[in-house]
Design a protein around this motif. Structure first.
Motif, PDB file in Angstrom:
ATOM      1  N   LEU A 133       0.666  -1.054   0.005  1.00 21.08           N
ATOM      2  CA  LEU A 133       0.101   0.044   0.023  1.00 21.08           C
ATOM      3  C   LEU A 133       0.884   1.162   0.145  1.00 21.08           C
ATOM      4  CD1 LEU A 133      -2.821   1.358  -0.225  1.00 21.08           C
ATOM      5  CD2 LEU A 133      -2.779   0.809   2.340  1.00 21.08           C
ATOM      6  N   GLU A 134       2.076   1.247   0.703  1.00 16.47           N
ATOM      7  CA  GLU A 134       2.659   2.479   0.698  1.00 16.47           C
ATOM      8  C   GLU A 134       3.376   2.389  -0.630  1.00 16.47           C
ATOM      9  OE1 GLU A 134       6.190   1.953   3.506  1.00 16.47           O
ATOM     10  OE2 GLU A 134       4.779   2.161   5.131  1.00 16.47           O
ATOM     11  N   ALA A 135       3.805   1.433  -1.557  1.00 20.74           N
ATOM     12  CA  ALA A 135       4.175   1.539  -2.753  1.00 20.74           C
ATOM     13  C   ALA A 135       3.303   2.306  -3.676  1.00 20.74           C
ATOM     14  CB  ALA A 135       4.802   0.255  -3.369  1.00 20.74           C
ATOM     15  N   GLU A 136       1.855   1.604  -3.442  1.00 26.43           N
ATOM     16  CA  GLU A 136       0.927   2.297  -4.377  1.00 26.43           C
ATOM     17  C   GLU A 136       0.545   3.751  -4.028  1.00 26.43           C
ATOM     18  OE1 GLU A 136      -2.916  -0.079  -4.081  1.00 26.43           O
ATOM     19  OE2 GLU A 136      -1.601  -1.909  -3.856  1.00 26.43           O
ATOM     20  N   ILE A 137       0.452   4.272  -2.882  1.00 28.97           N
ATOM     21  CA  ILE A 137       0.523   5.548  -2.713  1.00 28.97           C
ATOM     22  C   ILE A 137       1.484   6.227  -3.139  1.00 28.97           C
ATOM     23  CG2 ILE A 137       0.571   7.325  -0.733  1.00 28.97           C
ATOM     24  CD1 ILE A 137      -1.503   5.186   0.651  1.00 28.97           C
ATOM     25  N   MET A 138       2.759   5.825  -3.113  1.00 25.50           N
ATOM     26  CA  MET A 138       3.870   6.510  -3.611  1.00 25.50           C
ATOM     27  C   MET A 138       3.874   6.678  -5.330  1.00 25.50           C
ATOM     28  SD  MET A 138       5.826   7.750  -1.122  1.00 25.50           S
ATOM     29  CE  MET A 138       7.242   8.318  -2.098  1.00 25.50           C
ATOM     30  N   ALA A 139       3.306   5.576  -5.870  1.00 20.47           N
ATOM     31  CA  ALA A 139       3.294   5.600  -7.260  1.00 20.47           C
ATOM     32  C   ALA A 139       2.321   6.675  -7.578  1.00 20.47           C
ATOM     33  CB  ALA A 139       3.008   4.196  -7.666  1.00 20.47           C
ATOM     34  N   ALA A 140       1.272   6.592  -6.782  1.00 21.15           N
ATOM     35  CA  ALA A 140       0.202   7.643  -6.982  1.00 21.15           C
ATOM     36  C   ALA A 140       0.500   9.019  -6.968  1.00 21.15           C
ATOM     37  CB  ALA A 140      -1.047   7.477  -6.277  1.00 21.15           C
ATOM     38  N   LEU A 141       1.516   9.522  -5.937  1.00 21.28           N
ATOM     39  CA  LEU A 141       2.117  10.580  -5.843  1.00 21.28           C
ATOM     40  C   LEU A 141       3.233  11.027  -6.717  1.00 21.28           C
ATOM     41  CD1 LEU A 141       2.533  10.515  -1.988  1.00 21.28           C
ATOM     42  CD2 LEU A 141       0.965  11.985  -2.970  1.00 21.28           C
ATOM     43  N   TRP A 142       3.914  10.278  -7.155  1.00 16.53           N
ATOM     44  CA  TRP A 142       4.980  10.423  -8.577  1.00 16.53           C
ATOM     45  C   TRP A 142       4.150  10.656  -9.582  1.00 16.53           C
ATOM     46  CZ3 TRP A 142       7.826   5.629  -5.838  1.00 16.53           C
ATOM     47  CH2 TRP A 142       8.765   6.183  -5.238  1.00 16.53           C
ATOM     48  N   ALA A 143       2.845  10.028  -9.727  1.00 15.07           N
ATOM     49  CA  ALA A 143       2.467   9.983 -11.120  1.00 15.07           C
ATOM     50  C   ALA A 143       1.471  11.409 -11.053  1.00 15.07           C
ATOM     51  CB  ALA A 143       1.100   8.782 -11.646  1.00 15.07           C
ATOM     52  N   GLY A 144       1.394  12.200  -9.960  1.00 18.97           N
ATOM     53  CA  GLY A 144       0.671  13.201  -9.967  1.00 18.97           C
ATOM     54  C   GLY A 144       1.208  14.400 -10.639  1.00 18.97           C
ATOM     55  N   ASP A 145       0.487  15.435 -10.948  1.00 16.05           N
ATOM     56  CA  ASP A 145       1.028  16.681 -11.249  1.00 16.05           C
ATOM     57  C   ASP A 145       1.541  17.818 -10.308  1.00 16.05           C
ATOM     58  OD1 ASP A 145       0.388  15.755 -14.103  1.00 16.05           O
ATOM     59  OD2 ASP A 145      -1.474  16.891 -13.986  1.00 16.05           O
ATOM     60  N   GLY A 146       1.328  17.323  -8.971  1.00 12.36           N
ATOM     61  CA  GLY A 146       1.902  18.358  -8.131  1.00 12.36           C
ATOM     62  C   GLY A 146       1.490  17.618  -6.887  1.00 12.36           C
ATOM     63  N   PRO A 147       1.259  18.478  -5.630  1.00  9.85           N
ATOM     64  CA  PRO A 147       1.123  18.113  -4.523  1.00  9.85           C
ATOM     65  C   PRO A 147      -0.478  17.511  -4.409  1.00  9.85           C
ATOM     66  CG  PRO A 147       2.124  20.176  -4.334  1.00  9.85           C
ATOM     67  CD  PRO A 147       1.829  19.847  -5.805  1.00  9.85           C
ATOM     68  N   MET A 148      -0.530  16.384  -3.869  1.00  9.33           N
ATOM     69  CA  MET A 148      -2.014  15.863  -3.592  1.00  9.33           C
ATOM     70  C   MET A 148      -2.328  15.809  -2.271  1.00  9.33           C
ATOM     71  SD  MET A 148      -1.589  12.709  -6.400  1.00  9.33           S
ATOM     72  CE  MET A 148      -3.064  12.220  -6.226  1.00  9.33           C
ATOM     73  N   THR A 149      -3.848  15.923  -1.828  1.00  8.88           N
ATOM     74  CA  THR A 149      -4.293  15.867  -0.719  1.00  8.88           C
ATOM     75  C   THR A 149      -4.597  14.338  -0.450  1.00  8.88           C
ATOM     76  OG1 THR A 149      -6.738  15.954  -1.544  1.00  8.88           O
ATOM     77  CG2 THR A 149      -5.357  17.996  -0.741  1.00  8.88           C
ATOM     78  N   ALA A 150      -4.933  13.928   0.949  1.00 12.47           N
ATOM     79  CA  ALA A 150      -5.227  12.476   1.200  1.00 12.47           C
ATOM     80  C   ALA A 150      -6.434  12.122   0.451  1.00 12.47           C
ATOM     81  CB  ALA A 150      -5.406  12.347   2.420  1.00 12.47           C
ATOM     82  N   ALA A 151      -7.357  12.922   0.125  1.00 17.34           N
ATOM     83  CA  ALA A 151      -8.497  12.710  -0.455  1.00 17.34           C
ATOM     84  C   ALA A 151      -8.277  12.595  -2.048  1.00 17.34           C
ATOM     85  CB  ALA A 151      -9.619  13.881  -0.572  1.00 17.34           C
ATOM     86  N   GLU A 152      -7.351  13.082  -2.539  1.00 15.87           N
ATOM     87  CA  GLU A 152      -7.016  12.945  -4.037  1.00 15.87           C
ATOM     88  C   GLU A 152      -6.209  11.684  -4.121  1.00 15.87           C
ATOM     89  OE1 GLU A 152      -6.816  17.579  -5.358  1.00 15.87           O
ATOM     90  OE2 GLU A 152      -4.923  16.733  -4.258  1.00 15.87           O
ATOM     91  N   VAL A 153      -5.415  11.396  -3.295  1.00 13.46           N
ATOM     92  CA  VAL A 153      -4.619  10.060  -3.331  1.00 13.46           C
ATOM     93  C   VAL A 153      -5.850   8.916  -3.231  1.00 13.46           C
ATOM     94  CG1 VAL A 153      -2.975   8.433  -2.174  1.00 13.46           C
ATOM     95  CG2 VAL A 153      -2.400  10.965  -2.481  1.00 13.46           C
ATOM     96  N   HIS A 154      -6.613   9.156  -2.374  1.00  8.98           N
ATOM     97  CA  HIS A 154      -7.749   8.169  -1.905  1.00  8.98           C
ATOM     98  C   HIS A 154      -8.603   7.843  -3.276  1.00  8.98           C
ATOM     99  CE1 HIS A 154     -11.707   6.743  -0.572  1.00  8.98           C
ATOM    100  NE2 HIS A 154     -10.730   5.786   0.097  1.00  8.98           N
ATOM    101  N   GLN A 155      -8.865   8.918  -3.954  1.00 10.69           N
ATOM    102  CA  GLN A 155      -9.716   8.843  -5.203  1.00 10.69           C
ATOM    103  C   GLN A 155      -8.680   8.234  -6.141  1.00 10.69           C
ATOM    104  OE1 GLN A 155     -11.000  12.664  -6.648  1.00 10.69           O
ATOM    105  NE2 GLN A 155     -11.966  11.910  -8.361  1.00 10.69           N
ATOM    106  N   GLN A 156      -7.447   8.628  -6.404  1.00  6.79           N
ATOM    107  CA  GLN A 156      -6.747   7.874  -7.144  1.00  6.79           C
ATOM    108  C   GLN A 156      -6.581   6.534  -7.203  1.00  6.79           C
ATOM    109  OE1 GLN A 156      -5.268   9.811  -9.788  1.00  6.79           O
ATOM    110  NE2 GLN A 156      -3.800   8.238 -10.706  1.00  6.79           N
ATOM    111  N   LEU A 157      -6.302   5.914  -5.894  1.00  2.83           N
ATOM    112  CA  LEU A 157      -6.260   4.477  -5.758  1.00  2.83           C
ATOM    113  C   LEU A 157      -7.650   3.824  -6.030  1.00  2.83           C
ATOM    114  CD1 LEU A 157      -4.003   4.424  -2.357  1.00  2.83           C
ATOM    115  CD2 LEU A 157      -3.249   4.199  -4.954  1.00  2.83           C
TER     116      LEU A 157
END
Length: 130
Positions: free
Chosen positions: A22-46
């Motif tokens: 799960l840590e790896a999935e969250i890091m991948a979502a953050l690296w793929a993002g266009d900039g800073p992401m809130t927890a809600a945005e990460v949650h939605q991305q996953l």
């Protein structure tokens, strides 16, 4: 007390993820993002039935490990990776090599898994460091 939604999410998730997945999935979502992401945005991305609070907890753990930075955005925080994906991967590879007494054997097995293009790229990198 967990809400019906939380219980449904837990039941739907079924088996637990492997340690660190799960840590790896969250890091991948953050690296793929266009900039800073809130927890809600990460949650939605996953978007795979995770409980929001779980994402928030893991982001806190990643911050404690120094893998993400956070900045206030309104009433929430926005998270960004503190290091590039390639840098983290290289650190993990070095840690794996340090855990074994058979470094050359591990490296050989690693090279054996590379396709021809990856082997060519590796050779070019090794030749450029001489």
């Amino acid at each position: 007390m967990p809400s019906p939604r939380d219980r449904a999410d837990a039941a739907e998730a079924g088996a637990r993820r492997p340690a660190g997945a799960l840590e790896a999935e969250i890091m991948a979502a953050l690296w793929a993002g266009d900039g800073p992401m809130t927890a809600a945005e990460v949650h939605q991305q996953l978007g795979d039935g995770l409980v929001y609070k779980t994402v928030l907890t893991v982001l806190g753990r990643l911050r404690a490990k120094g893998l993400v930075d956070r900045e206030p955005v309104g009433r929430a925080y926005a998270y960004t990776p503190s290091r590039a994906a390639a840098e983290v991967a290289a650190q993990e590879m070095n840690a794996a090599l340090r855990r074994t007494g058979h470094r050359a054997e591990v490296l050989q097995h690693f090279v054996d898994t590379l396709d021809a293009d990856q082997q060519t790229a590796l050779r070019a990198l090794l030749d450029s460091t001489d």
